[in-house]
Design a protein around this motif. Structure first.
Motif, PDB file in Angstrom:
ATOM      1  N   GLU A   1     -27.592  35.301   9.897  1.00  8.91           N
ATOM      2  CA  GLU A   1     -27.685  33.840   9.885  1.00  8.91           C
ATOM      3  C   GLU A   1     -26.412  33.161  10.379  1.00  8.91           C
ATOM      4  O   GLU A   1     -26.001  32.112   9.873  1.00  8.91           O
ATOM      5  CB  GLU A   1     -28.101  33.335   8.504  1.00  8.91           C
TER       6      GLU A   1
ATOM      7  N   TYR B   1     -29.806  29.531  22.029  1.00 10.01           N
ATOM      8  CA  TYR B   1     -29.093  29.928  20.818  1.00 10.01           C
ATOM      9  C   TYR B   1     -27.973  28.946  20.526  1.00 10.01           C
ATOM     10  O   TYR B   1     -27.329  28.413  21.432  1.00 10.01           O
ATOM     11  CB  TYR B   1     -28.492  31.332  20.980  1.00 10.01           C
ATOM     12  N   ARG B   2     -27.752  28.724  19.233  1.00  8.65           N
ATOM     13  CA  ARG B   2     -26.624  27.910  18.779  1.00  8.65           C
ATOM     14  C   ARG B   2     -26.105  28.511  17.479  1.00  8.65           C
ATOM     15  O   ARG B   2     -26.800  29.278  16.809  1.00  8.65           O
ATOM     16  CB  ARG B   2     -27.034  26.457  18.585  1.00  8.65           C
TER      17      ARG B   2
ATOM     18  N   ILE C   1     -33.481  28.430  18.775  1.00  9.37           N
ATOM     19  CA  ILE C   1     -34.225  27.200  18.506  1.00  9.37           C
ATOM     20  C   ILE C   1     -35.573  27.131  19.229  1.00  9.37           C
ATOM     21  O   ILE C   1     -36.309  26.177  19.057  1.00  9.37           O
ATOM     22  CB  ILE C   1     -33.378  25.943  18.805  1.00  9.37           C
TER      23      ILE C   1
ATOM     24  N   LYS D   1     -20.471  28.270  12.507  1.00  7.90           N
ATOM     25  CA  LYS D   1     -19.375  27.350  12.829  1.00  7.90           C
ATOM     26  C   LYS D   1     -18.195  27.568  11.888  1.00  7.90           C
ATOM     27  O   LYS D   1     -17.040  27.537  12.314  1.00  7.90           O
ATOM     28  CB  LYS D   1     -19.853  25.899  12.766  1.00  7.90           C
TER      29      LYS D   1
ATOM     30  N   LYS E   1     -28.016  36.937  14.394  1.00  7.29           N
ATOM     31  CA  LYS E   1     -29.163  36.202  13.853  1.00  7.29           C
ATOM     32  C   LYS E   1     -29.560  36.769  12.486  1.00  7.29           C
ATOM     33  O   LYS E   1     -29.885  36.016  11.558  1.00  7.29           O
ATOM     34  CB  LYS E   1     -30.333  36.294  14.832  1.00  7.29           C
TER      35      LYS E   1
ATOM     36  N   THR F   1     -25.168  28.499  13.607  1.00  8.22           N
ATOM     37  CA  THR F   1     -25.583  27.838  12.380  1.00  8.22           C
ATOM     38  C   THR F   1     -24.335  27.204  11.762  1.00  8.22           C
ATOM     39  O   THR F   1     -23.216  27.417  12.256  1.00  8.22           O
ATOM     40  CB  THR F   1     -26.184  28.851  11.381  1.00  8.22           C
ATOM     41  N   ASP F   2     -24.502  26.466  10.691  1.00  2.46           N
ATOM     42  CA  ASP F   2     -23.331  25.914   9.996  1.00  2.46           C
ATOM     43  C   ASP F   2     -22.411  27.037   9.539  1.00  2.46           C
ATOM     44  O   ASP F   2     -21.186  26.927   9.631  1.00  2.46           O
ATOM     45  CB  ASP F   2     -23.760  25.049   8.808  1.00  2.46           C
ATOM     46  N   THR F   3     -22.996  28.126   9.076  1.00  3.30           N
ATOM     47  CA  THR F   3     -22.203  29.291   8.663  1.00  3.30           C
ATOM     48  C   THR F   3     -21.452  29.853   9.862  1.00  3.30           C
ATOM     49  O   THR F   3     -20.270  30.200   9.763  1.00  3.30           O
ATOM     50  CB  THR F   3     -23.113  30.381   8.052  1.00  3.30           C
TER      51      THR F   3
ATOM     52  N   GLU G   1     -28.709  30.974  15.512  1.00  8.36           N
ATOM     53  CA  GLU G   1     -30.152  30.757  15.400  1.00  8.36           C
ATOM     54  C   GLU G   1     -30.726  30.499  16.783  1.00  8.36           C
ATOM     55  O   GLU G   1     -30.039  29.966  17.661  1.00  8.36           O
ATOM     56  CB  GLU G   1     -30.464  29.592  14.464  1.00  8.36           C
TER      57      GLU G   1
END
Length: 98
Positions: A60, A75-76, A65, A82, A57, A78-80, A63
């Protein structure tokens, strides 16, 4: 190489130097999960998962939610996160081919 690409490589390296971080990322994947499920899927103790999630986290990569929840935080990636997981998976696919 672009600066963004350099940053992605640094984050990928940061994840790969820890099997816990890498397993956590793979466990989450495209889903939204609570730490208990991440622990079960990855075979890592929940207290370790909490520390790893905190580390990811701060970079980054993941994140939360629902920060306000004391239990059952979701938690999932982030685009980074992924993008980092894609780099790791692509590298593993390439190594299997070679």
């Amino acid at each position: 190489m672009s600066k963004d690409n350099d940053e992605l490589l640094k984050l990928t390296s940061y994840v790969q130097i820890s099997k816990y971080r890498e397993k956590t990322l793979k466990s989450i994947g495209d889903e939204v999960k609570i730490p208990t499920n991440i622990a079960k899927d990855s075979g890592i103790r929940t207290n370790h998962i909490s520390k790893v999630l905190s580390e990811l986290k701060s970079k980054e990569i993941v994140e939360c939610i629902n920060e306000e929840a004391r239990k059952g935080r979701l938690y999932r990636l982030t685009d980074t996160g992924k993008d980092v997981l894609d780099v790791i998976n692509d590298k593993e696919k390439k190594e299997k081919i070679d």
